[in-house]
Structures are given as C-alpha cells and as structure tokens.
Scaffold this motif. Structure first.
Motif, PDB file in Angstrom:
ATOM      1  N   LEU A 279      54.721 128.003  74.823  1.00  0.00           N
ATOM      2  CA  LEU A 279      54.587 126.971  74.870  1.00  0.00           C
ATOM      3  C   LEU A 279      55.086 126.074  74.571  1.00  0.00           C
ATOM      4  O   LEU A 279      55.116 124.655  74.340  1.00  0.00           O
ATOM      5  N   GLY A 280      55.641 125.705  73.181  1.00  0.00           N
ATOM      6  CA  GLY A 280      56.079 125.097  72.169  1.00  0.00           C
ATOM      7  C   GLY A 280      54.680 124.365  71.753  1.00  0.00           C
ATOM      8  O   GLY A 280      55.139 122.966  70.384  1.00  0.00           O
ATOM      9  N   PHE A 281      53.683 124.282  71.469  1.00  0.00           N
ATOM     10  CA  PHE A 281      52.395 124.474  70.497  1.00  0.00           C
ATOM     11  C   PHE A 281      52.496 124.008  69.324  1.00  0.00           C
ATOM     12  O   PHE A 281      51.085 124.411  68.639  1.00  0.00           O
ATOM     13  N   GLY A 282      53.028 125.913  68.788  1.00  0.00           N
ATOM     14  CA  GLY A 282      53.175 126.323  67.495  1.00  0.00           C
ATOM     15  C   GLY A 282      53.229 124.760  66.287  1.00  0.00           C
ATOM     16  O   GLY A 282      52.805 125.611  65.333  1.00  0.00           O
ATOM     17  N   GLY A 283      54.259 124.228  66.963  1.00  0.00           N
ATOM     18  CA  GLY A 283      54.346 122.666  65.889  1.00  0.00           C
ATOM     19  C   GLY A 283      53.493 122.165  66.750  1.00  0.00           C
ATOM     20  O   GLY A 283      53.449 120.661  65.465  1.00  0.00           O
ATOM     21  N   GLY A 284      52.310 121.763  66.894  1.00  0.00           N
ATOM     22  CA  GLY A 284      51.647 121.346  67.075  1.00  0.00           C
ATOM     23  C   GLY A 284      52.128 120.157  68.041  1.00  0.00           C
ATOM     24  O   GLY A 284      53.106 119.921  69.328  1.00  0.00           O
ATOM     25  N   SER A 285      50.641 119.014  68.285  1.00  0.00           N
ATOM     26  CA  SER A 285      51.510 117.996  69.056  1.00  0.00           C
ATOM     27  C   SER A 285      51.590 116.404  68.712  1.00  0.00           C
ATOM     28  O   SER A 285      51.900 116.392  67.655  1.00  0.00           O
ATOM     29  N   THR A 286      52.310 116.048  69.933  1.00  0.00           N
ATOM     30  CA  THR A 286      52.171 114.561  69.307  1.00  0.00           C
ATOM     31  C   THR A 286      50.932 113.575  68.865  1.00  0.00           C
ATOM     32  O   THR A 286      51.038 112.232  68.784  1.00  0.00           O
ATOM     33  N   ARG A 287      49.616 114.098  69.279  1.00  0.00           N
ATOM     34  CA  ARG A 287      48.265 113.602  69.152  1.00  0.00           C
ATOM     35  C   ARG A 287      48.259 113.729  67.635  1.00  0.00           C
ATOM     36  O   ARG A 287      48.444 114.346  67.084  1.00  0.00           O
ATOM     37  N   PRO A 288      47.416 112.367  67.545  1.00  0.00           N
ATOM     38  CA  PRO A 288      47.043 112.409  66.041  1.00  0.00           C
ATOM     39  C   PRO A 288      45.365 113.309  65.632  1.00  0.00           C
ATOM     40  O   PRO A 288      44.999 114.040  63.877  1.00  0.00           O
ATOM     41  N   ASP A 289      44.977 113.340  66.894  1.00  0.00           N
ATOM     42  CA  ASP A 289      44.142 114.886  65.988  1.00  0.00           C
ATOM     43  C   ASP A 289      44.859 116.337  65.717  1.00  0.00           C
ATOM     44  O   ASP A 289      45.442 116.921  66.207  1.00  0.00           O
ATOM     45  N   LYS A 290      43.718 116.827  64.722  1.00  0.00           N
ATOM     46  CA  LYS A 290      44.485 117.296  63.541  1.00  0.00           C
ATOM     47  C   LYS A 290      43.955 118.597  64.351  1.00  0.00           C
ATOM     48  O   LYS A 290      44.767 119.484  64.344  1.00  0.00           O
ATOM     49  N   LYS A 291      42.404 118.885  64.846  1.00  0.00           N
ATOM     50  CA  LYS A 291      42.322 119.990  64.901  1.00  0.00           C
ATOM     51  C   LYS A 291      42.575 120.574  66.280  1.00  0.00           C
ATOM     52  O   LYS A 291      41.470 118.924  66.534  1.00  0.00           O
ATOM     53  N   SER A 292      40.997 121.838  66.526  1.00  0.00           N
ATOM     54  CA  SER A 292      42.196 121.936  68.265  1.00  0.00           C
ATOM     55  C   SER A 292      40.480 121.724  68.999  1.00  0.00           C
ATOM     56  O   SER A 292      40.854 121.509  69.655  1.00  0.00           O
ATOM     57  N   TRP A 293      39.889 121.741  67.762  1.00  0.00           N
ATOM     58  CA  TRP A 293      38.262 121.526  68.581  1.00  0.00           C
ATOM     59  C   TRP A 293      37.771 119.788  68.921  1.00  0.00           C
ATOM     60  O   TRP A 293      36.755 119.651  69.572  1.00  0.00           O
TER      61      TRP A 293
END
Lengths: 395, 137
Positions: free
Chosen positions: A200-214
């Motif tokens: 799904l392409g989320f392994g490298g993170g998203s373009t959002r600034p929030d770092k933590k998933s919670w």
C-alpha cells in the motif's frame, strides 16, 4: 484574460521535437535506427530517448531492435491495432486525438518506466481535471455536505473503484503481461503475483507532518495534507512496482481525460467528464452515517436560532402488541423538521432526527446550478455567487 | 465529528450522458471449400468492408474455419458471447444476422413484462397505514 496555449503544452508532452535539424543529426539517424521514437512521423522530426547523451555516445546498435525487446509496444503499432481503433471510436473521442496517444494512455508506469512512453504524465493531468470537475459539481449542487460525506461522494464519483468500473464498461481488457509484442489496445501493467499481498506504499511513511501513527488526523487537516478523498498520500513512489488492477484501470481513465485535454482542449475534457463520470447515478442520502443525530439536531437548531427541537408522536398502533409502530415527528416550534417510524419511541425519534438532518445537509439549489468552470466559456453571463455554508455543526 | 460517511461507487447508466455500444468484437468464420459458406464468402468479399466502416466501434476479425459451417461470434462488454451459425444463408441475410449481433446487449434473452425499470426511488412512496388520516371504524 490571456488563454493558455494548449497546443504548446501538448507539443512538449506528446509530439516529436520540431527544432532545426543539423547535419550531424542526419548522420546519426542512420546509426541509431534501433532507438525508440515517440512518434511514427518519419523524417527530420525525430526524438531520441536520451537526446542529451546522443553526441557523446559512440557505439550504437547496428541492427534494428526487435519489437519484443521494448517494454511497451512502439507507437507505430498503434495504427495496426483493431482493438485500439475500436476503443477510440467506441468512446467517440475527437479526431484530433491520435491513436498513438491513445495507445500511450494504456501503458502503465509499471509496464514501461520511461515517462515518455507511459501514461504517468497524462494521468496526472487527467486526474486533476476529473477531481476538479467532480468537486465543483458537488460543492455547487450540495453546498451543505459535511466534509466526511463530501470526501465519500468524491470517492464515489472518481475513486479508483469507480474509474475501474468505467474502464471495464468501456470494454478495455488487460494484457496478461506487458511487452513490446502485445496488442496496443490492451491495458498493460505488471500484475501483482498471487500471494504477494498489496504494497500500500505506507512503509515509507506519508507526506503528512505527523510522525506517529496515533496522532490525530482531523478532518480539516485532510483538506490540506491528504488527497481528494481524504486519504493519506504515501511518500514513496510505488508506481513502477507491480500494480493492483484497480490502480492501473483508474490511471488509464485519468490518462484518457488528460489526453483529451491536451489534444482537444478544456471544453472537450469537461464534456467528457460530464458524460462519463458525472452522469453516473449516486444516491447521496445513503452515504450518511450518524452517531449522535439527536444532539446534532439540537446543536443545529441552536446555531441557526430555531426553537429547541421537540419529538411528538404523530400516530401509533399496537403499543401493547408484539409489533408496535410509532410515527414520531420532530418539531421546532410549529415547524415539522422530520418524521420517522419505528417499533419503539427512541428509535422513532432518532429516525426523525436523521430525516431532519439529511433534509438540512442535502439542500440543493438545483441540479442545473452553474459551476465556476462555466465562466470560462466565451460570452459567459456574469457570475452569481453560490450558496456557501457556514460549515460543520459539531466538529 | 458525528457524521461519518460510507464509501460507495456510482452506478453507470449507459445512454445517460454517453452511450457505449455493448458489442465490442465480431468474429467472422468461413470455409473456402464448403458450399454452406458460399453466402459468407460473398459477404466477406462485398459487404464486410462497408459494414466495418459503418460500425467503427466494433473490432472485426475474419478467420478460416475449414470444413465447418460459417459462424459469426459476437463478444460483449459484459463478458458474454453470442454465436450465430449462418450456413447456407445469402449475404443479405448474413448482414441481418451481423446487425442483430451488433445491436444485442449481450444479456441472456428475457421476456420483458414491465416496460420501465428504474434505480430511482418511487416518487409516490410505499403505502403506509399510519398516514393520510386513516379510517375510523
């Protein structure tokens, strides 16, 4: 206002370079007969896959490369494909849109990573055009939709699932595997092998600034950071990895709209979007899911200065039987806002509140309301402001 | 955020907005030798090019099928196919059969008893015993 010169843009993206040709280039044409050309137009206007390295390169293949050696069919094959011509005619596409471009819309980046031969650029243009027209239609027609429902409605009109349905209804089939020898009328992409699972392409993170998933992902922040459906945009580009069929089909539909825009102009692209995407049926009232409708209606009445909503029984039957029915109306003063029927009083009140809220949210000035892009027509009437809503009732 | 949303997809209505012809491919099979293909061979020589030019949205393939009766096979967008054997038919009759396949939707043939089918909700609504005053007995 000065209009954009579309043909120049499309020239950059699509057609062969039309600069002055030097003698040196003529000599080199003979040596590099095996190179990939973006167009079938013969003669001086040749475009080389890596034009900058051309002069320094000394060695070149002597014999022309075979069709199988290329990752996607050459543009010259487009005129031999009956499937492609039939698809072009089936969609009633303008004559200005050549078959070579049509063939290019069917090549996914996962089949051919060269951006001059795949549909990545066209899909980018087309995707923006589709989501623009869908968004302006929804905002002008249903100005009071809450953001969550607006995202869901946009997803229903131009989400990947719908675009896949559209492409299948156009009769587009997929090639078993991409390659230079396949028919250009088939959709070419590398398929995910069974058992591999979706990346799904989320392994490298998203373009959002929030770092933590919670970290909380509020609705307003989705407007800024996320895509047109309120989904996270992955940081890594996975377009060259094997793709889900849905993604490949949706990129194809976007690329078709993009190519219409580049070859036939803005109006043709808008008409195409209206005919193929906005004409589809969606019952917006089925997209809502309320968690606290009674509270929300009370807040709405307070905000708008209506009297506090009161539920009253309109009629009932079989109160002491095993299947009672209560019809409850919700009133603000003497005005009835909504009505609901259920086997118990609480549920009937909730249904009445939901009916009242849907009546509020689904306010529409009419289906034929003018949208901002109508102003770009020649001799357009002066713009009359649309209804703009205050916003959400409870955040 | 008390309003949540359910994700759905829109439903296509062919003919509302754009119309897509449901027949996407027609295969014409013939035999050079057999007598039952005489009309088919004449159709392929004289009428097919005109038929193909009049219907550019259909992909047309012609292939031999030796020692068998001539057949026209239509392939449809819904994935089904329809085949018509055109043995011993004249070329005009074959043209009619080709037009029949072209105009078919690809669905199985059904008897249509109600002429109107709609995905919209009824405007009048379903009858309710609790509305409209009721009858006092």
């Amino acid at each position: 206002m000065k209009r954009l010169r579309l043909e120049r843009w499309s020239g950059q993206l699509l057609s062969p370079r039309t600069g002055p040709s030097s003698c040196l280039r003529h000599q080199q044409e003979q040596r590099i007969a095996g190179r990939r050309l973006q167009s079938t137009s013969a003669g001086l206007d040749l475009t080389y896959e890596d034009g900058e390295e051309l002069l320094s390169e000394q060695e070149a293949p002597k014999t022309p490369r075979k069709r199988e050696d290329y990752p996607s069919p050459p543009p010259s094959a487009a005129h031999q494909s009956a499937k492609l011509a039939a698809l072009h005619a089936r969609l009633s596409l303008p004559k200005k849109l050549p078959l070579q471009t049509m063939a290019r819309t069917l090549v996914d980046p996962s089949a051919d990573s060269n951006t001059r031969f795949n549909n990545a650029a066209l899909a980018q243009v087309g995707g923006s055009i589709i989501s623009y027209h869908v968004a302006e239609f929804l905002l002008a027609t249903y100005p009071r939709l809450p953001m969550t429902v607006l995202f869901a409605a946009a997803y229903a009109y131009n989400g990947p699932k719908t675009l896949q349905l559209i492409a299948k209804e156009w009769g587009v089939e997929t090639a078993a595997a991409p390659g230079g020898e396949v028919d250009p009328g088939l959709l070419q992409f590398s398929k995910i092998k069974p058992g591999q699972g979706l990346s799904l392409g989320f392994g490298g993170g998203s373009t959002r600034p929030d770092k933590k998933s919670w970290m909380r992902r509020g609705i307003s922040s989705r407007n800024v950071y996320d895509d047109e459906f309120g989904d996270v945009i992955p940081k890594e580009d996975t377009s060259e990895l094997p793709q889900a069929t849905e993604t490949a089909y949706s990129n194809f539909v976007k690329a078709v709209v993009g190519s219409i825009y580049l070859h036939a102009g803005r109006q043709a692209a808008k008409t195409f979007v209206q005919q193929h995407i906005l004409s589809r049926h969606l019952q917006l009232s089925t997209l809502f899911k309320f968690s606290e409708p009674v509270r929300e209606l009370a807040r709405l009445c307070q905000r708008e200065g209506f009297e506090y909503p009161v539920a009253r029984i309109l009629s009932e039957t079989g109160r002491h039987s095993r299947s009672p029915v209560f019809v409850v109306g919700i009133f603000s003063g003497t005005e009835k806002l909504g009505e609901g029927a259920a086997p118990n009083l609480t549920e009937a009140r909730v249904r009445a509140c939901v009916a009242a809220l849907k009546a509020w949210y689904l306010y529409s000035p009419g289906k034929s309301v003018r949208v901002p892009s109508d102003m770009e027509e020649a001799n357009a009437k002066p713009w009359e402001p649309l209804h703009v809503d205050i916003g959400e009732i409870i955040h | 955020m008390t309003v949540q949303a359910i994700r759905k997809a829109t439903v296509g209505q062919n003919g509302v907005g754009a119309f897509i012809l449901q027949c996407k491919r027609l295969d014409f099979h013939y035999c050079d030798w057999a007598g039952s293909s005489k009309g088919m061979n004449s159709f392929l020589r004289h009428s097919l090019s005109k038929f193909a030019a009049a219907n550019p949205q259909i992909e047309i393939t012609v292939s031999p099928r030796p020692r068998k009766h001539p057949v026209i096979v239509g392939h449809y967008i819904n994935g089904r196919e329809k085949a018509i054997c055109v043995r011993n038919l004249q070329k005009e009759q074959i043209l009619q059969k080709a037009e029949l396949l072209r105009d078919a939707s690809g669905e199985k043939l059904k008897r249509v008893t109600k002429p109107v089918k709609s995905i919209n909700e009824s405007v009048r609504g379903v009858w309710s015993p609790y509305h409209g005053g009721g009858i006092h007995v």
